[in-house]
Structure formats: structure tokens, C-alpha cells
Design an enzyme around this catalytic site. Structure first.
Site, PDB file in Angstrom:
ATOM      1  N   GLU B  50       7.454 -21.026 -23.539  1.00  0.00           N
ATOM      2  CA  GLU B  50       8.634 -21.259 -22.692  1.00  0.00           C
ATOM      3  C   GLU B  50       8.275 -21.666 -21.269  1.00  0.00           C
ATOM      4  O   GLU B  50       9.043 -22.347 -20.599  1.00  0.00           O
ATOM      5  CB  GLU B  50       9.545 -20.035 -22.668  1.00  0.00           C
ATOM      6  CG  GLU B  50      10.297 -19.782 -23.969  1.00  0.00           C
ATOM      7  CD  GLU B  50       9.505 -18.942 -24.958  1.00  0.00           C
ATOM      8  OE1 GLU B  50       8.313 -18.685 -24.702  1.00  0.00           O
ATOM      9  OE2 GLU B  50      10.098 -18.547 -25.983  1.00  0.00           O
ATOM     10  N   PHE B 112      17.635  -5.026 -28.762  1.00  0.00           N
ATOM     11  CA  PHE B 112      16.464  -5.804 -29.148  1.00  0.00           C
ATOM     12  C   PHE B 112      16.398  -7.094 -28.321  1.00  0.00           C
ATOM     13  O   PHE B 112      17.374  -7.824 -28.218  1.00  0.00           O
ATOM     14  CB  PHE B 112      16.541  -6.147 -30.642  1.00  0.00           C
ATOM     15  CG  PHE B 112      15.419  -7.033 -31.097  1.00  0.00           C
ATOM     16  CD1 PHE B 112      14.099  -6.589 -31.036  1.00  0.00           C
ATOM     17  CD2 PHE B 112      15.669  -8.313 -31.563  1.00  0.00           C
ATOM     18  CE1 PHE B 112      13.054  -7.410 -31.433  1.00  0.00           C
ATOM     19  CE2 PHE B 112      14.620  -9.137 -31.964  1.00  0.00           C
ATOM     20  CZ  PHE B 112      13.316  -8.680 -31.899  1.00  0.00           C
ATOM     21  N   GLN B 113      15.257  -7.366 -27.739  1.00  0.00           N
ATOM     22  CA  GLN B 113      15.012  -8.555 -26.918  1.00  0.00           C
ATOM     23  C   GLN B 113      15.988  -8.686 -25.755  1.00  0.00           C
ATOM     24  O   GLN B 113      16.413  -9.774 -25.401  1.00  0.00           O
ATOM     25  CB  GLN B 113      15.000  -9.826 -27.767  1.00  0.00           C
ATOM     26  CG  GLN B 113      13.837  -9.809 -28.747  1.00  0.00           C
ATOM     27  CD  GLN B 113      13.493 -11.173 -29.300  1.00  0.00           C
ATOM     28  OE1 GLN B 113      14.378 -11.981 -29.531  1.00  0.00           O
ATOM     29  NE2 GLN B 113      12.209 -11.408 -29.521  1.00  0.00           N
ATOM     30  N   LYS B 162      24.977 -13.977 -27.027  1.00  0.00           N
ATOM     31  CA  LYS B 162      25.103 -14.623 -28.333  1.00  0.00           C
ATOM     32  C   LYS B 162      26.557 -14.686 -28.800  1.00  0.00           C
ATOM     33  O   LYS B 162      26.991 -15.703 -29.345  1.00  0.00           O
ATOM     34  CB  LYS B 162      24.245 -13.878 -29.358  1.00  0.00           C
ATOM     35  CG  LYS B 162      24.180 -14.599 -30.682  1.00  0.00           C
ATOM     36  CD  LYS B 162      23.096 -14.055 -31.586  1.00  0.00           C
ATOM     37  CE  LYS B 162      23.040 -14.872 -32.885  1.00  0.00           C
ATOM     38  NZ  LYS B 162      22.025 -14.355 -33.801  1.00  0.00           N
ATOM     39  N   MET B 477     -11.343 -23.922  -6.185  1.00  0.00           N
ATOM     40  CA  MET B 477     -10.697 -23.587  -4.914  1.00  0.00           C
ATOM     41  C   MET B 477     -11.050 -22.165  -4.496  1.00  0.00           C
ATOM     42  O   MET B 477     -11.263 -21.868  -3.319  1.00  0.00           O
ATOM     43  CB  MET B 477      -9.179 -23.773  -5.046  1.00  0.00           C
ATOM     44  CG  MET B 477      -8.415 -23.644  -3.755  1.00  0.00           C
ATOM     45  SD  MET B 477      -9.031 -24.753  -2.482  1.00  0.00           S
ATOM     46  CE  MET B 477      -7.943 -26.150  -2.656  1.00  0.00           C
TER      47      MET B 477
HETATM   48  C1  LIG Z   1      -3.928 -25.351  -3.106  1.00  0.00           C
HETATM   49  C2  LIG Z   1      -2.834 -25.842  -2.211  1.00  0.00           C
HETATM   50  C3  LIG Z   1      -3.150 -26.423  -1.003  1.00  0.00           C
HETATM   51  C4  LIG Z   1      -2.145 -26.958  -0.185  1.00  0.00           C
HETATM   52  N1  LIG Z   1      -2.516 -27.612   0.956  1.00  0.00           N
HETATM   53  C5  LIG Z   1      -1.568 -28.308   1.637  1.00  0.00           C
HETATM   54  C6  LIG Z   1      -1.918 -29.166   2.733  1.00  0.00           C
HETATM   55  O1  LIG Z   1      -3.070 -29.301   3.092  1.00  0.00           O
HETATM   56  N2  LIG Z   1      -0.936 -29.860   3.344  1.00  0.00           N
HETATM   57  C7  LIG Z   1       0.374 -29.763   2.949  1.00  0.00           C
HETATM   58  O2  LIG Z   1       1.227 -30.454   3.506  1.00  0.00           O
HETATM   59  N3  LIG Z   1       0.733 -28.927   1.958  1.00  0.00           N
HETATM   60  C8  LIG Z   1      -0.198 -28.216   1.283  1.00  0.00           C
HETATM   61  N4  LIG Z   1       0.188 -27.415   0.241  1.00  0.00           N
HETATM   62  C9  LIG Z   1       1.622 -27.326  -0.096  1.00  0.00           C
HETATM   63  C10 LIG Z   1       2.351 -26.293   0.737  1.00  0.00           C
HETATM   64  O3  LIG Z   1       2.113 -25.020   0.188  1.00  0.00           O
HETATM   65  C11 LIG Z   1       3.882 -26.572   0.742  1.00  0.00           C
HETATM   66  O4  LIG Z   1       4.363 -26.619  -0.571  1.00  0.00           O
HETATM   67  C12 LIG Z   1       4.237 -27.880   1.392  1.00  0.00           C
HETATM   68  O5  LIG Z   1       3.534 -28.063   2.591  1.00  0.00           O
HETATM   69  C13 LIG Z   1       5.730 -27.938   1.680  1.00  0.00           C
HETATM   70  O6  LIG Z   1       6.123 -29.258   1.832  1.00  0.00           O
HETATM   71  P1  LIG Z   1       7.404 -29.651   2.663  1.00  0.00           P
HETATM   72  O7  LIG Z   1       7.357 -29.109   4.029  1.00  0.00           O
HETATM   73  O8  LIG Z   1       7.548 -31.118   2.510  1.00  0.00           O
HETATM   74  O9  LIG Z   1       8.601 -28.866   1.991  1.00  0.00           O
HETATM   75  P2  LIG Z   1       9.324 -28.865   0.586  1.00  0.00           P
HETATM   76  O10 LIG Z   1       8.978 -27.613  -0.108  1.00  0.00           O
HETATM   77  O11 LIG Z   1       9.194 -30.139  -0.138  1.00  0.00           O
HETATM   78  O12 LIG Z   1      10.811 -28.653   1.121  1.00  0.00           O
HETATM   79  C14 LIG Z   1      11.645 -29.702   1.399  1.00  0.00           C
HETATM   80  C15 LIG Z   1      12.446 -29.449   2.663  1.00  0.00           C
HETATM   81  O13 LIG Z   1      13.374 -30.533   2.767  1.00  0.00           O
HETATM   82  C16 LIG Z   1      14.701 -30.050   2.795  1.00  0.00           C
HETATM   83  N5  LIG Z   1      15.536 -30.967   2.050  1.00  0.00           N
HETATM   84  C17 LIG Z   1      15.747 -31.027   0.710  1.00  0.00           C
HETATM   85  N6  LIG Z   1      16.608 -32.008   0.415  1.00  0.00           N
HETATM   86  C18 LIG Z   1      16.947 -32.587   1.583  1.00  0.00           C
HETATM   87  C19 LIG Z   1      17.813 -33.646   1.936  1.00  0.00           C
HETATM   88  N7  LIG Z   1      18.499 -34.334   1.007  1.00  0.00           N
HETATM   89  N8  LIG Z   1      17.955 -33.960   3.239  1.00  0.00           N
HETATM   90  C20 LIG Z   1      17.273 -33.269   4.199  1.00  0.00           C
HETATM   91  N9  LIG Z   1      16.440 -32.258   3.917  1.00  0.00           N
HETATM   92  C21 LIG Z   1      16.276 -31.917   2.631  1.00  0.00           C
HETATM   93  C22 LIG Z   1      14.657 -28.672   2.201  1.00  0.00           C
HETATM   94  O14 LIG Z   1      15.718 -27.891   2.703  1.00  0.00           O
HETATM   95  C23 LIG Z   1      13.273 -28.169   2.643  1.00  0.00           C
HETATM   96  O15 LIG Z   1      13.336 -27.605   3.933  1.00  0.00           O
HETATM   97  C24 LIG Z   1      -0.790 -26.847  -0.568  1.00  0.00           C
HETATM   98  C25 LIG Z   1      -0.477 -26.207  -1.758  1.00  0.00           C
HETATM   99  C26 LIG Z   1      -1.479 -25.731  -2.594  1.00  0.00           C
HETATM  100  C27 LIG Z   1      -1.093 -25.102  -3.880  1.00  0.00           C
HETATM  101  C1  LIG Z   2      -1.230 -18.990 -12.174  1.00  0.00           C
HETATM  102  C2  LIG Z   2      -2.212 -18.976 -11.070  1.00  0.00           C
HETATM  103  N1  LIG Z   2      -3.174 -18.018 -11.018  1.00  0.00           N
HETATM  104  C3  LIG Z   2      -4.077 -17.998 -10.025  1.00  0.00           C
HETATM  105  C4  LIG Z   2      -4.035 -18.942  -9.030  1.00  0.00           C
HETATM  106  C5  LIG Z   2      -5.057 -18.905  -7.887  1.00  0.00           C
HETATM  107  N2  LIG Z   2      -5.869 -20.133  -7.896  1.00  0.00           N
HETATM  108  C6  LIG Z   2      -5.619 -21.173  -7.080  1.00  0.00           C
HETATM  109  S1  LIG Z   2      -6.640 -22.466  -7.311  1.00  0.00           S
HETATM  110  C7  LIG Z   2      -7.489 -21.637  -8.502  1.00  0.00           C
HETATM  111  C8  LIG Z   2      -8.650 -22.286  -9.212  1.00  0.00           C
HETATM  112  C9  LIG Z   2      -8.250 -23.386 -10.117  1.00  0.00           C
HETATM  113  O1  LIG Z   2      -9.351 -23.758 -10.888  1.00  0.00           O
HETATM  114  P1  LIG Z   2      -9.409 -25.143 -11.629  1.00  0.00           P
HETATM  115  O2  LIG Z   2      -8.166 -25.376 -12.383  1.00  0.00           O
HETATM  116  O3  LIG Z   2     -10.668 -25.235 -12.396  1.00  0.00           O
HETATM  117  O4  LIG Z   2      -9.387 -26.183 -10.433  1.00  0.00           O
HETATM  118  P2  LIG Z   2     -10.519 -26.524  -9.336  1.00  0.00           P
HETATM  119  O5  LIG Z   2     -10.151 -25.771  -8.101  1.00  0.00           O
HETATM  120  O6  LIG Z   2     -11.826 -26.114  -9.878  1.00  0.00           O
HETATM  121  O7  LIG Z   2     -10.381 -27.985  -9.154  1.00  0.00           O
HETATM  122  C10 LIG Z   2      -6.970 -20.355  -8.694  1.00  0.00           C
HETATM  123  C11 LIG Z   2      -7.496 -19.362  -9.640  1.00  0.00           C
HETATM  124  C12 LIG Z   2      -3.000 -19.885  -9.093  1.00  0.00           C
HETATM  125  N3  LIG Z   2      -2.836 -20.808  -8.160  1.00  0.00           N
HETATM  126  N4  LIG Z   2      -2.125 -19.896 -10.131  1.00  0.00           N
END
Ligand SMILES: Cc1cc2nc3c(=O)[nH]c(=O)nc-3n(C[C@H](O)[C@H](O)[C@H](O)COP(=O)(O)OP(=O)(O)OC[C@H]3O[C@@H](n4cnc5c(N)ncnc54)[C@H](O)[C@@H]3O)c2cc1C
Ligand SMILES: Cc1ncc(C[n+]2csc(CCOP(=O)(O)OP(=O)(O)O)c2C)c(N)n1
Ligand SMILES: [Mg+2]
Lengths: 155, 564
Positions: B50, B112-113, B162, B477
């Protein structure tokens, strides 16, 4: 807000999920049975209050929100205070209840239950005026609020 | 004519234009499956878990802008869906999830469930509904789609007992819906827009910082026009990639923790920051105390609670990007004030210098397959025009840095929740929405194993997804953080006992390839893309110690990046 099951838990959940304070929360249906009215007392910096307001407004069940403390308003809370009342204390509590506009609503040989409806501050003052070891039990309703004058949530 | 709740649900979904439904059956939804069986307009896609149903619906939504729809049973079906719901919630993705529920008179009995799906999902949905009376069903579905797709979009859950799916009612699907408690603001305040335009024009060192809101609000064309009208630099968040063409000279790349040197430096030194549909996430701002110290800030967002949440702004504008940007464009055309050409020239000169740091260069002589090289090959081989989904980790950052997205809706990743396991099921949703397009899933050997079972779904429906696994044998990471901040103590970040992905792909009926020589990368990519109607699992054995650069360490400002 909409008088729907779950509306209350959405508000309560929001406060706990975002780490906001809830000092008190009261809710009951209004003159329109499809709506209920909630008064929440909270505290925080200006920025936090702004976020709380915005987040509450975002809840789909919230129809209208006002920050009563931005304007003149009335707050009322009811407290039921059960005290040990024997000997001289019986007269003393009666006087104290009179001064605070409270009523003694239940009497036994050894106790009084006093009802007091006032602002939260006044209730705190009243409780402070009673010796802590004389208090058997206190129930407070939480604050309900309304704007002064003709203003209402509808307009 | 009276219809059963199950029939009403199916008819309502048709009314909403739903073509695909991602789901998994179970006791509480059997009436619904029976109703689905007896019609042909809505195609039900049977996933293998799911979580994948919700991610697939999410991928469908992210690549089309329409609400994705998932259907799961009560109890474990609903709890398995929660990760996908939360993923969509954090990134504001429109989605409607229907969860089965036990009989109304059994609710609360530990039946159940039974789980309290409404309670469990409440903190990670835009709204949810428990339908207790079949007479309310059609209107509830209408409301669910309306809420999911308007304002700041988000997932909506409908919990359906249901007995309600068996009970009968007249079917009338409402044409319009209005709710007294929900009416999102679309038009920005004209006075505020005017102030913003004046501030923009007075800038000496401006920058546009734009995000997912521009994609969600379909504002990419307007953004591009405005930015080019002004000749200002522009940077995107991870979620905003594609909202402005990445190959254009005014684009500085992504900003934030793994953003480019030029984007972060330009942010740090700007005097006017124009934030559009971005939410000042902590991955973007770095240390808030040090964030854009000289800047006046304009912020356009449809959600008032995004504004001044993390960073206090000077000109807040609540409204939809499209609307507000159109007003700004018109105002600029009408007015006779122009940007300060001289200051802008100086500013671009400075930016060009920062660009000279060439922060995305990497070692091409190591003899090892470099992950960056693989993403570049993918970019070339797909002419920069693929839909690219990703999982979470280093590979996600490399995909974001090295695949230059010129169009919105092409970059599909979990930014807010960072959900490993997202990539493959999301790619399925994208491929269903765009059957003829190239869909690539950039993943890691860790992430892909979190929803690997979906290879079976891909075979059943003939989805020719191209899986680009950057296999570094590490939860890379995590390893990178341990290398930088825990003296190289690699606790639990080595991925031992990996399967043979080639054989694994083959046993699922797909094509598998292993590439461990940098000289073979381009050829393999080309070969894989030629297999138009097959899923190809490309297992790239990459340099296991490669790190993502630049990087802003915790507590640092945007100008304090670690470069290579
Ligand atoms: C491993 C990892 C590393 C990351 N590193 C980075 C990084 O280096 N740099 C980075 O930028 N992010 C990074 N992120 C992502 C970060 O965590 C955020 O998800 C991201 O920065 C949010 O993007 P955003 O500000 O565009 O907001 P979003 O989450 O895309 O939010 C959108 C915003 O726009 C508004 N909005 C929606 N619709 C409309 C509309 N029609 N008109 C006006 N406003 C609207 C919403 O209200 C909200 O405030 C990383 C994520 C991960 C998992
Ligand atoms: C469901 C979930 N569990 C744990 C994490 C924490 N986490 C972030 S990046 C990462 C490693 C991901 O490994 P891989 O898919 O091999 O990618 P790589 O960083 O090696 O490119 C982990 C464990 C997460 N983001 N999501
Ligand atoms: Mg890895």
C-alpha cells in the site's frame, strides 16, 4: 467552527503537534446548531501567536477566528471550590464568597462548595485567599470569551 | 436511481475525471472492488504494497498537477499507506486516499482490522473525512477533491466503513461546491504587489528564490517571463527545479545545503530577496541567524502560515503565484521605472566570478564510475527531456545537481519528508500518466530495496521504467555525515549482503545490467534507452566514497560551504 466530530481533536492535535501552549480550551454548540464555538487561552511571543492564528485558520473546520485580546473583551470562567468548613471558618468563607460575588451552592457539616464566575485572574485571587490545606477539590471550567459592545464573531 | 455506496464512489471518481486508481484489496473494500470490476472507465492498478499505492498516486499527481487517487483496505492497509500520505503532505501534493473501514456499528470495538485511520492520519493530511451516511458520500468526495487541489494542495483521506459502501442512496454529483469554512485566497493584495515591484526595482543586488509553489501553482511560464524581463538571477529549491529553465544563463542552480556556490553566495549577499512559492526550509536557510543578512525580503505564498514562519519578511503577499506574477509583469510593463542597469551589471560580474569556482566539477580520472558522470550520461541520453524520479540520499542530490530540468513536473522527489522507497512507485505513477514518455528512476542500493517488490507491478503493467541505481554499497548520505561529523565511524551505513540486482531484475522478468567501468557508462545508457518497451535495471557500481558537494554543515550560513 463546524460542529463536526473530530473538530476538537484537530485543534487539540495542532497545539500538541506544534508544541504550542494550551492554558484552557472550552467548546460548546452555539445558537446555530451546525456551529460550535471554542475559546482557547494560549500564550507565546508575538510570532508564535501569529503562527497559531494562521495554523488554526488553516484547519478546514474553522469557520472564523478572532484574537479577542487584540480588543476590548470579556472573559468568564466558572470555578467550583470545595473547602473544609468547620467552626469559625464557616463564617469566614461566607464573607469571602460574598466579597468575590460567589455563591455557596452545597453545604455539609464539614464542607462548603462555592461557585464563582469571573475572569480567570479573579478566580486565581480567590483561590489564593483560601488556605491551601483547607481546599478539598477545585474544578475550573476554562475561559469563555466574547467581545465588548455590539461586535460579534458574525461581523 | 439508487446506487450503492461503492457504485457512488466509482461514479464520483469518474465525474472527477479519474482515470487511474492505485490500490490493494481487502475485506473492508470488497464492495468497492466489486463495483470497479463492473466498469471500464477507471483503470485499477494493483500494487504490491500500500505504501507504493500512495507513492504512485503521488507521482501521478506531481507529473500532471491533477489529484492522484489511492484505495486501500482498513487496518494494515491504511497504516501501510501512511508513509505515502505523509510524503505527499510535506510536499503539498494533491491526492485523495480512500481507506476502507469496519462497519459503522463496530467502530471503536477493536473490530478485526480496525484502526482509527482518521486519528492516525490527522496530523499528515490537509483534511480527512469519516463518511457515516451514504447520503453524504458524493458530496464528501466532491469536497475531498476540491480541498486537495485548491489553495495549498495536499492529501485528503476519506475513511469509508464497509456498510456505507453497501447502503444505497440517490446519486447526485454536485457540480459546484462552496464551503463556508474554506475559501483559499488566490488574488494578491494590489497595494502589496505594488510595494513589492517598487522594492524589486530599487534593488542593487537582487535574486529570485523560487520553490515548489511555482510548480504546484502552474506558474513556470510567468516566472520565466518576469525573471527575464528584469534580467535578475534566479535560484530554485529542490522542489522548484524545472520551474525556471535550468539551461538558461540567468539560472544559478539549486540553493541550500547542497546548492551551488553561486546560488548560495548570491543569496547571502543580495539586498532584495524575492521569494516565490518557497517556504524557507531549514535545508535552504542554513543557520537562520546568518541568513541573507543584508536583504529586504518579498514573499509570495498562497498559505499565510508559510509567510514569516522561519524568517521575518518585509513585503508579504498572500496569493497564488500565477495571479501575483501576472500582476507584477503587467505593472512592470506599464511603469517606466527600469532596474538599475549599472548596479545589475556589477552584480552579474560578481556572480560570474562565483560561478568560476566551478563547484560541481568532479574527478573524471579516478578509474571508478562516478555517480555524477552517470547522471550526466542520463541527461545526455534522454536529451534532458525525461521524467526523473528519485529516492532519498546522495543519488537524489546528484540527480538534482546534474540533470538540468528545463520544464516543470519533470523532477519528482520527496523533499520534505525525504522518504526512501519513493522513487520506483512514483515512477510507476508517472509512467501511467505519460505512457509514451521516458521515465527514469535514480536510486541507491539502499532506497530501492524499500519498495523493490514493485518490480512485479511494473511487469504486470508493462511499465518500461529505466532504473538508474547508483550503487555505492553504502547508505551514502548517512556515511557522508559519519565521515564529516563522526570521525568516520560508519555505524550501520554499510549495505552488506546486497542481492545481485541483475539477477533480481531478471527474476522479475526485466532486463538487468551491471556497469562497473566508467568507459561503459555512456554505452550502457544508450543501450538501455533503446529498449523502449522494457524495464531496465541499471546497476552502476559507483565510487563508494564519493561525497555530495558543496555542503553547508549544520549551524553554518549560506556563505560557509564546504567545497570539494
Ligand atoms: C537529503 C535531502 C537533502 C536536501 N537538500 C536540499 C537542498 O540542498 N536545497 C533545497 O532547496 N532543498 C533540499 N532538500 C529539500 C528540503 O527538505 C525541502 O523539501 C525544500 O527545500 C522545500 O522546498 P520549497 O521551499 O520549494 O517548498 P515546498 O515544500 O515545495 O512548498 C511549496 C510552498 O509554496 C506554496 N505554494 C503552493 N502552491 C502555491 C501557489 N499556487 N501559489 C503560491 N504559493 C504556493 C506552499 O504554501 C509552500 O509554502 C533536501 C531534502 C532531502 C531529503
Ligand atoms: C524511510 C527512510 N529511512 C531512513 C532514512 C534516512 N536516510 C536518508 S538518506 C539514507 C541513505 C540512503 O541510501 P541509498 O539509497 O543507498 O542512497 P545513497 O545515499 O547511497 O545515494 C538514509 C538511510 C530516510 N530518508 N528514509
Ligand atoms: Mg547507496
Amino acid at each position: 467552527m463546524e460542529n463536526e466530530t473530530g473538530a476538537l481533536s484537530r485543534v487539540a492535535g495542532l497545539f500538541s503537534a506544534r508544541g504550542y501552549n494550551i492554558e484552557s480550551l472550552t467548546v460548546a454548540p452555539t445558537e446555530d446548531p451546525s456551529l460550535s464555538r471554542m475559546t482557547v487561552v494560549t500564550s507565546g511571543s508575538e510570532e508564535i501567536i501569529e503562527q497559531i492564528t494562521k495554523q488554526l485558520n488553516k484547519l478546514i473546520d474553522v469557520v472564523k477566528l478572532v484574537n479577542l485580546s487584540e480588543d476590548e473583551h470579556i472573559e468568564r470562567e466558572m470555578a467550583l471550590i470545595k473547602v473544609k468548613a468547620v467552626g469559625e471558618a464557616r463564617e469566614e468563607y461566607k464573607r469571602l464568597a460574598d466579597i468575590f460575588n460567589g455563591r455557596i451552592i452545597d453545604v455539609t457539616e464539614a464542607s462548603y462548595t462555592i461557585e464563582l464566575t469571573d475572569s480567570g485572574d479573579k478566580i486565581v485571587e480567590f483561590i489564593a485567599a483560601i488556605n491551601a490545606d483547607q481546599i478539598i477539590e477545585i474544578v475550573r471550567s476554562g475561559v469563555s470569551g466574547i467581545a465588548r459592545g455590539e461586535k460579534s464573531l458574525h461581523a | 436511481m439508487e446506487l450503492t455506496g461503492a457504485e457512488i464512489l466509482v461514479r464520483s471518481l469518474k465525474e472527477e475525471g479519474v482515470k487511474h486508481l492505485f490500490g490493494y484489496p481487502g475485506g473492508a473494500v470488497l464492495h468497492i472492488y466489486d463495483a470497479l470490476y463492473q466498469q471500464e472507465d477507471i483503470k485499477h492498478v494493483l500494487v504490491r504494497h500500500e505504501q507504493a499505492a500512495t507513492h504512485a498516486a503521488d507521482g501521478y499527481a506531481r507529473s500532471t498537477g491533477k489529484a492522484g487517487v489511492a484505495l486501500v483496505t482498513s487496518g494494515p492497509g491504511a497504516t501501510n499507506a501512511v508513509t505515502g500520505i505523509a510524503t505527499a503532505f510535506m510536499d503539498s501534493i494533491p491526492m485523495v486516499v480512500i481507506t476502507g473501514q469496519v462497519f459503522t456499528n463496530m467502530i471503536g470495538n477493536d473490530a478485526f482490522q480496525e484502526v482509527d485511520s482518521i486519528g492516525i492520519t490527522r496530523p499528515c493530511v490537509k483534511h480527512n473525512f469519516l463518511v457515516k451516511d451514504v447520503a453524504d458520500l458524493a458530496e464528501t468526495i466532491k469536497k475531498a477533491f476540491y480541498i486537495a487541489t485548491t489553495g495549498r494542495p495536499g492529501p485528503v483521506v476519506i475513511d469509508l466503513p464497509k456498510d456505507v459502501t453497501a447502503a444505497k442512496a440517490e446519486f447526485n454529483y454536485p457540480k459546484e461546491i462552496s464551503m463556508r469554512s474554506y475559501s483559499p485566497v488566490v488574488e494578491g493584495h494590489m497595494g502589496q504587489i505594488k510595494r513589492a515591484v517598487t522594492m524589486m526595482l530599487s534593488a542593487q543586488r537582487p535574486i529570485f528564490y523560487t520553490g515548489g509553489g511555482v510548480v504546484l501553482g502552474r506558474g513556470a511560464a510567468e516566472l520565466t517571463e518576469l525573471v527575464q524581463q528584469l534580467n535578475y538571477p534566479v535560484t530554485n529549491t529542490l522542489m522548484g527545479l524545472g520551474a525556471y529553465p535550468a539551461t538558461d544563463k540567468q539560472f544559478l542552480g539549486m540553493l541550500g545545503m547542497h546548492g551551488t556556490y553561486e546560488a548560495n553566495m548570491t543569496m547571502h549577499h543580495c539586498d532584495v530577496l524575492i521569494a516565490i512559492g518557497a517556504r524557507f526550509d531549514d535545508r535552504v536557510t542554513g543557520n537562520i541567524e546568518k541568513f541573507c543578512p543584508h536583504a529586504k525580503i518579498i514573499h509570495v505564498d498562497i498559505d499565510p502560515s508559510s509567510i514569516s514562519k522561519n524568517v521575518k519578511v518585509d513585503v508579504p503577499i498572500v496569493g497564488s503565484v500565477t495571479n501575483v506574477l501576472q500582476e507584477m509583469i503587467a505593472m512592470l510593463k506599464e511603469g517606466d521605472k527600469k532596474p538599475d542597469e549599472q548596479a545589475l551589471g556589477e552584480w552579474w560580474k560578481q556572480i560570474t566570478e562565483w560561478r568560476g569556482a566551478d563547484c560541481l566539477k568532479y574527478d573524471t580520472e579516478s578509474g571508478k564510475v562516478k555517480p555524477q558522470q552517470v547522471v550526466e550520461a542520463l541527461y545526455r541520453e534522454t536529451n534532458g527531456d525525461a521524467y526523473v524520479t528519485s529516492d532519498v540520499g546522495q543519488h537524489q542530490m546528484w540527480a538534482a545537481q546534474y540533470y538540468k530540468f528545463d520544464k516543470p513536473y519533470r523532477w519528482i522527489n520527496s523533499g520534505g519528508l525525504g522518504t526512501m522507497g519513493f522513487g520506483l512507485p512514483a515512477a510507476m505513477g508517472v509512467q501511467f500518466a505519460h505512457p509514451d514518455a521516458t521515465v527514469a528512476c535514480v536510486t541507491g542500493e539502499g532506497s530501492i530495496q524499500m519498495c523493490i517488490q514493485e518490480l512485479s507491478t511494473c511487469l504486470q503493467y508493462g511499465l518500461p521504467i529505466k532504473i538508474v541505481a547508483l550503487n555505492n554499497r553504502y547508505l551514502g548520505m548517512v556515511r557522508q555525515w559519519q565521515e564529516f561529523f563522526y570521525d568516520g565511524r560508519y555505524a550501520m551505513s554499510y549495505m552488506d549482503a546486497l542481492p545481485d540486482f541483475v539477477k533480481l531484475a531478471e527474476s522479475y522478468g526485466h532486463v538487468g545490467m551491471r556497469i562497473d567501468n566508467p568507459a561503459d557508462v555512456d554505452g550502457a545508457m544508450e543501450e538501455a534507452m533503446k529498449l523502449k518497451d522494457r524495464l531496465v535495471f541499471m546497476d552502476f557500481v559507483t565510487d563508494s566514497e564519493e561525497n555530495v558537494y558543496p555542503m553547508i554543515p549544520a549551524g553554518a550560513g549560506l556563505n560557509e560551504m564546504i567545497l570539494v
